[in-house]
Motif scaffolding. Structure first.
Motif, PDB file in Angstrom:
ATOM      1  N   PHE A 310       0.858  -1.190   0.000  1.00 40.01           N
ATOM      2  CA  PHE A 310       0.000   0.000   0.000  1.00 40.01           C
ATOM      3  C   PHE A 310       0.897   1.245   0.000  1.00 40.01           C
ATOM      4  CE2 PHE A 310      -2.546  -3.331   2.036  1.00 40.01           C
ATOM      5  CZ  PHE A 310      -3.758  -3.220   1.366  1.00 40.01           C
ATOM      6  N   TRP A 311       0.674   2.171  -0.935  1.00 40.50           N
ATOM      7  CA  TRP A 311       1.571   3.318  -1.080  1.00 40.50           C
ATOM      8  C   TRP A 311       0.848   4.469  -1.782  1.00 40.50           C
ATOM      9  CZ3 TRP A 311       3.730   5.473  -5.689  1.00 40.50           C
ATOM     10  CH2 TRP A 311       3.187   4.923  -6.862  1.00 40.50           C
ATOM     11  N   ALA A 312       1.531   5.623  -1.918  1.00 41.08           N
ATOM     12  CA  ALA A 312       1.014   6.771  -2.670  1.00 41.08           C
ATOM     13  C   ALA A 312       2.193   7.601  -3.165  1.00 41.08           C
ATOM     14  CB  ALA A 312       0.091   7.619  -1.797  1.00 41.08           C
ATOM     15  N   THR A 313       1.971   8.373  -4.199  1.00 40.91           N
ATOM     16  CA  THR A 313       3.076   9.142  -4.802  1.00 40.91           C
ATOM     17  C   THR A 313       3.615  10.218  -3.868  1.00 40.91           C
ATOM     18  OG1 THR A 313       1.556  10.721  -5.869  1.00 40.91           O
ATOM     19  CG2 THR A 313       2.194   8.761  -7.142  1.00 40.91           C
ATOM     20  N   TRP A 314       2.785  10.694  -2.925  1.00 37.91           N
ATOM     21  CA  TRP A 314       3.234  11.763  -2.017  1.00 37.91           C
ATOM     22  C   TRP A 314       4.025  11.226  -0.824  1.00 37.91           C
ATOM     23  CZ3 TRP A 314       1.362  10.415   2.613  1.00 37.91           C
ATOM     24  CH2 TRP A 314       0.144   9.722   2.671  1.00 37.91           C
ATOM     25  N   CYS A 315       4.101   9.917  -0.685  1.00 39.42           N
ATOM     26  CA  CYS A 315       4.701   9.292   0.506  1.00 39.42           C
ATOM     27  C   CYS A 315       6.201   9.089   0.316  1.00 39.42           C
ATOM     28  CB  CYS A 315       4.000   7.958   0.773  1.00 39.42           C
ATOM     29  SG  CYS A 315       4.802   6.933   2.014  1.00 39.42           S
ATOM     30  N   GLY A 316       7.015   9.914   0.991  1.00 39.51           N
ATOM     31  CA  GLY A 316       8.466   9.819   0.877  1.00 39.51           C
ATOM     32  C   GLY A 316       9.026   8.460   1.244  1.00 39.51           C
ATOM     33  N   PRO A 317       8.639   7.891   2.406  1.00 38.03           N
ATOM     34  CA  PRO A 317       9.154   6.561   2.760  1.00 38.03           C
ATOM     35  C   PRO A 317       8.763   5.480   1.747  1.00 38.03           C
ATOM     36  CG  PRO A 317       8.281   7.668   4.700  1.00 38.03           C
ATOM     37  CD  PRO A 317       7.902   8.511   3.525  1.00 38.03           C
ATOM     38  N   CYS A 318       7.591   5.644   1.120  1.00 41.90           N
ATOM     39  CA  CYS A 318       7.184   4.686   0.078  1.00 41.90           C
ATOM     40  C   CYS A 318       8.173   4.727  -1.081  1.00 41.90           C
ATOM     41  CB  CYS A 318       5.785   5.004  -0.435  1.00 41.90           C
ATOM     42  SG  CYS A 318       4.471   4.952   0.794  1.00 41.90           S
ATOM     43  N   ILE A 319       8.468   5.937  -1.544  1.00 42.20           N
ATOM     44  CA  ILE A 319       9.385   6.111  -2.676  1.00 42.20           C
ATOM     45  C   ILE A 319      10.780   5.618  -2.302  1.00 42.20           C
ATOM     46  CG2 ILE A 319      10.323   7.743  -4.346  1.00 42.20           C
ATOM     47  CD1 ILE A 319       7.203   7.413  -4.329  1.00 42.20           C
ATOM     48  N   ALA A 320      11.197   5.890  -1.065  1.00 44.03           N
ATOM     49  CA  ALA A 320      12.531   5.481  -0.619  1.00 44.03           C
ATOM     50  C   ALA A 320      12.687   3.963  -0.616  1.00 44.03           C
ATOM     51  CB  ALA A 320      12.805   6.040   0.775  1.00 44.03           C
ATOM     52  N   ILE A 345      -7.208   6.727  -5.627  1.00 45.93           N
ATOM     53  CA  ILE A 345      -7.285   8.109  -6.089  1.00 45.93           C
ATOM     54  C   ILE A 345      -7.053   9.051  -4.904  1.00 45.93           C
ATOM     55  CG2 ILE A 345      -8.818   9.872  -7.021  1.00 45.93           C
ATOM     56  CD1 ILE A 345      -7.736   7.912  -9.099  1.00 45.93           C
ATOM     57  N   GLN A 346      -6.057   9.933  -5.049  1.00 41.43           N
ATOM     58  CA  GLN A 346      -5.667  10.826  -3.958  1.00 41.43           C
ATOM     59  C   GLN A 346      -6.116  12.270  -4.158  1.00 41.43           C
ATOM     60  OE1 GLN A 346      -3.676   9.530  -1.100  1.00 41.43           O
ATOM     61  NE2 GLN A 346      -4.766   7.850  -2.109  1.00 41.43           N
ATOM     62  N   GLY A 347      -6.507  12.605  -5.394  1.00 47.65           N
ATOM     63  CA  GLY A 347      -6.858  13.997  -5.671  1.00 47.65           C
ATOM     64  C   GLY A 347      -5.655  14.852  -5.971  1.00 47.65           C
ATOM     65  N   SER A 348      -4.487  14.219  -6.026  1.00 46.36           N
ATOM     66  CA  SER A 348      -3.251  14.921  -6.373  1.00 46.36           C
ATOM     67  C   SER A 348      -2.220  13.892  -6.815  1.00 46.36           C
ATOM     68  CB  SER A 348      -2.708  15.733  -5.199  1.00 46.36           C
ATOM     69  OG  SER A 348      -2.278  14.861  -4.169  1.00 46.36           O
ATOM     70  N   ARG A 357       3.662  19.109  -7.446  1.00 47.40           N
ATOM     71  CA  ARG A 357       2.399  18.468  -7.076  1.00 47.40           C
ATOM     72  C   ARG A 357       1.323  18.946  -8.030  1.00 47.40           C
ATOM     73  NH1 ARG A 357      -2.058  20.002  -4.484  1.00 47.40           N
ATOM     74  NH2 ARG A 357      -3.276  18.477  -3.281  1.00 47.40           N
ATOM     75  N   THR A 358       0.628  17.998  -8.664  1.00 48.32           N
ATOM     76  CA  THR A 358      -0.431  18.320  -9.612  1.00 48.32           C
ATOM     77  C   THR A 358      -1.781  18.035  -8.967  1.00 48.32           C
ATOM     78  OG1 THR A 358       0.990  17.685 -11.464  1.00 48.32           O
ATOM     79  CG2 THR A 358      -1.362  17.837 -11.899  1.00 48.32           C
ATOM     80  N   ASP A 359      -2.650  19.027  -8.994  1.00 46.33           N
ATOM     81  CA  ASP A 359      -3.995  18.861  -8.445  1.00 46.33           C
ATOM     82  C   ASP A 359      -4.819  18.031  -9.431  1.00 46.33           C
ATOM     83  OD1 ASP A 359      -6.462  19.019  -7.292  1.00 46.33           O
ATOM     84  OD2 ASP A 359      -6.589  21.206  -7.290  1.00 46.33           O
ATOM     85  N   THR A 360      -5.313  16.879  -8.975  1.00 44.64           N
ATOM     86  CA  THR A 360      -6.119  16.007  -9.840  1.00 44.64           C
ATOM     87  C   THR A 360      -7.510  15.783  -9.257  1.00 44.64           C
ATOM     88  OG1 THR A 360      -5.258  14.018  -8.740  1.00 44.64           O
ATOM     89  CG2 THR A 360      -4.070  14.804 -10.689  1.00 44.64           C
ATOM     90  N   LYS A 361      -7.911  16.647  -8.347  1.00 41.16           N
ATOM     91  CA  LYS A 361      -9.214  16.470  -7.705  1.00 41.16           C
ATOM     92  C   LYS A 361     -10.322  16.454  -8.741  1.00 41.16           C
ATOM     93  CE  LYS A 361     -11.924  18.093  -3.763  1.00 41.16           C
ATOM     94  NZ  LYS A 361     -11.996  19.098  -2.664  1.00 41.16           N
ATOM     95  N   LEU A 366      -6.780  11.792 -15.193  1.00 39.57           N
ATOM     96  CA  LEU A 366      -5.487  12.488 -15.201  1.00 39.57           C
ATOM     97  C   LEU A 366      -4.536  11.827 -14.218  1.00 39.57           C
ATOM     98  CD1 LEU A 366      -3.600  14.781 -15.979  1.00 39.57           C
ATOM     99  CD2 LEU A 366      -4.753  16.234 -14.272  1.00 39.57           C
ATOM    100  N   GLU A 367      -5.046  11.429 -13.057  1.00 39.83           N
ATOM    101  CA  GLU A 367      -4.192  10.764 -12.075  1.00 39.83           C
ATOM    102  C   GLU A 367      -3.669   9.439 -12.624  1.00 39.83           C
ATOM    103  OE1 GLU A 367      -4.393   9.868  -7.275  1.00 39.83           O
ATOM    104  OE2 GLU A 367      -5.753  11.345  -8.156  1.00 39.83           O
ATOM    105  N   HIS A 368      -4.521   8.706 -13.346  1.00 39.22           N
ATOM    106  CA  HIS A 368      -4.075   7.464 -13.996  1.00 39.22           C
ATOM    107  C   HIS A 368      -2.975   7.760 -15.022  1.00 39.22           C
ATOM    108  CE1 HIS A 368      -8.401   5.732 -13.238  1.00 39.22           C
ATOM    109  NE2 HIS A 368      -7.668   5.776 -12.134  1.00 39.22           N
ATOM    110  N   GLU A 369      -3.206   8.786 -15.813  1.00 38.82           N
ATOM    111  CA  GLU A 369      -2.253   9.140 -16.877  1.00 38.82           C
ATOM    112  C   GLU A 369      -0.898   9.538 -16.296  1.00 38.82           C
ATOM    113  OE1 GLU A 369      -1.733  12.690 -20.216  1.00 38.82           O
ATOM    114  OE2 GLU A 369      -3.742  12.184 -19.485  1.00 38.82           O
ATOM    115  N   LEU A 370      -0.925  10.349 -15.247  1.00 38.82           N
ATOM    116  CA  LEU A 370       0.323  10.770 -14.623  1.00 38.82           C
ATOM    117  C   LEU A 370       1.060   9.586 -14.002  1.00 38.82           C
ATOM    118  CD1 LEU A 370      -0.924  14.059 -12.925  1.00 38.82           C
ATOM    119  CD2 LEU A 370       0.696  13.886 -14.828  1.00 38.82           C
ATOM    120  N   MET A 371       0.327   8.589 -13.532  1.00 36.40           N
ATOM    121  CA  MET A 371       0.955   7.408 -12.951  1.00 36.40           C
ATOM    122  C   MET A 371       1.798   6.666 -13.988  1.00 36.40           C
ATOM    123  SD  MET A 371       1.551   5.592 -10.287  1.00 36.40           S
ATOM    124  CE  MET A 371       0.324   6.012  -9.045  1.00 36.40           C
ATOM    125  N   THR A 372       1.343   6.664 -15.228  1.00 34.78           N
ATOM    126  CA  THR A 372       2.094   5.978 -16.280  1.00 34.78           C
ATOM    127  C   THR A 372       3.490   6.583 -16.428  1.00 34.78           C
ATOM    128  OG1 THR A 372       0.039   5.478 -17.462  1.00 34.78           O
ATOM    129  CG2 THR A 372       2.084   5.341 -18.723  1.00 34.78           C
TER     130      THR A 372
END
Length: 455
Positions: A310-320, A345-348, A357-361, A366-372
């Motif tokens: 379980f993770w998210a793009t805004w989570c530093g420890p996740c990325i690390a 979906i996080q809304g960003s 940080r891109t607002d995707t609310k 768009l959030e799916h596209e940015l994930m690619t």
């Protein structure tokens, strides 16, 4: 704070400690109570210094220096509780460890009052408790126990009921129980105190934090009965608050507590909280978007070991932790193991390379596209999925991320609450054992790391 930030700011810590020691000694010695104007001027000066440059490193140094100079003219030992609260809101106490140490005697004095301000001061003395003298595990345990004992005193304070009903202080006070380790809670008597807290009336937002009292309960076999008792009491506090919220206007302060209360109710009613997760069938997770079209839900992966991260793009420890997950993915290529990164979906969307940080609310596509693009930039070699369920999945007890659960080929959860970082061997041993138990092929065991000379 993650490792990178520790390195970035670590060079300033020693100079901070040394420089402020003189300033704080002088501040304590003056004996003249500071005025509110002086406190506000200090805060403004520090904030101005922080804004003086876009360079975070230089901004930190400037803020520390501004704080050091400003404290020379203040007597911390004579501050009022309200002045301490202003310093707390401005986060000066977090910036300056010595400020917390200098404030401790005064907070103890203020805590003697049998009023709500007394219990406020007592709670602040826990939040501002000085850092451990060293970084050893024993020193950290002693500090945790000391903080837990202060919270035990708070529960016995004559004005604890007033604090729990305070919309300003109650929510933060209750949430801090979740930071107390089960061992410290047990030794400090908080295990027995939890039902006392949950038996009192509390404001709706404080009730929404009731799961924190459940989280600090020991989760060993001997503590299950008490743990479940606290869960039921916490759920009762949430339901009581929800009954009041349901009658309130949606845009009122009370009405705005509803989403938090609903999440708490789901968590306390979920498989993890009820003790029905590990060694039970994995709760359903379905996906609205994945990098692997064949994966629509966890059920599609039955017959394989599944490592759910379980993770998210805004989570530093996740990325690390990505290098560790990449290493795990490489080990199990060609074997019946799926490492699956699960978010929602996080809304960003955050880009760790550009720090943008891109607002995707309201724009899930768009959030799916940015994930690619994120997957390519960050060299994510394992499948990623957006779940219909929140990434802070209550069924799996996800209270913080990253959070890993490992599911065996029969579809049962065998491990939960793991961290994706750390040694490969620990995770590989668990996965290999599950493969072998199911009669499935497994790689050669990971060799024990070589010990360095002198270890």
């Amino acid at each position: 704070m993650d490792t990178r930030k520790r390195r970035t700011h670590g060079t300033f810590k020693l100079s901070l400690l040394a420089g402020l020691a003189v300033g704080l000694a002088a501040a304590v010695a003056t004996g003249a109570p500071p005025t509110d104007a002086q406190i506000e001027a200090l805060i403004a000066k520090v904030q101005e210094a922080q804004r003086s440059t876009d360079d975070r490193q230089a901004a930190t140094a400037a803020a520390v220096e501004a704080c050091k100079q400003g404290l020379k003219d203040l007597s911390i030992a004579e501050c009022s509780l309200e002045q301490f609260r202003k310093l707390d809101t401005a986060r000066l106490a977090m910036m300056v460890p010595e400020l917390r140490a200098a404030a401790a005697p005064r907070l103890k004095e203020l805590a003697a009052a049998p009023t709500i301000d007394g219990v406020r001061a007592l709670a602040m003395s826990a939040a501002w408790y000085p850092d451990a003298a060293d970084r050893t595990a024993e020193a950290r345990r002693e500090r945790d126990l000391a903080i837990a004992r202060i919270y035990a005193q708070c529960v016995k304070h004559p004005a604890i009921g007033d604090l729990l009903m305070s919309e300003t202080d109650g929510p933060d006070f209750v949430s801090r129980f979740g930071r107390i380790s089960p061992q410290a809670a047990k030794e400090a008597g908080l295990v027995e105190a939890a039902p006392v807290v949950l038996g009192k009336d509390m404001c709706a937002l404080a009730a929404a934090r009731a799961p924190a009292l459940f989280d600090m309960m020991p989760n060993d076999e001997s503590g299950q009965a008490q743990r479940q008792r606290v869960r039921v009491l916490a759920l009762g506090a949430v339901d009581k608050a929800m009954a009041a919220v349901d009658k309130a206007e949606a845009d009122s302060p009370l009405g705005r507590a509803k989403p938090s209360l609903e999440r708490s109710r789901m968590y306390l009613s979920g498989a993890f909280a009820k003790g029905e997760l590990v060694d039970h069938a994995a709760p359903t997770i379905t996906f609205e978007w994945t990098t692997d079209d064949k994966i629509k839900s966890l059920a599609d992966l039955k017959g394989r070991v599944v490592v759910v991260d379980f993770w998210a793009t805004w989570c530093g420890p996740c990325i690390a932790s990505f290098p560790n997950v990449r290493e795990l993915q490489k080990r199990y290529e060609g074997y019946p193991v799926t490492i699956l990164g699960v978010t929602s979906i996080q809304g960003s969307h955050s880009n760790p390379k550009t720090r943008e940080r891109t607002d995707t609310k309201g724009k899930p596509e768009l959030e799916h596209e940015l994930m690619t693009g994120f997957i390519k930039d960050m060299e994510v070699t394992w499948p990623v999925a957006f779940a219909h369920q929140e990434v802070f999945n209550p069924e799996y007890g996800v209270r913080g991320i990253p959070h890993v659960a490992i599911i065996d080929p029969s579809g049962k959860v065998r491990y939960n609450g793991l961290h994706p970082g750390g040694s490969l061997k620990d995770k590989a041993d668990k996965i290999d054992a599950l493969l072998k138990a199911a009669g499935l092929p497994a790689p050669e065991p990971v060799a024990e790391p070589e010990k360095k000379e002198g270890q």
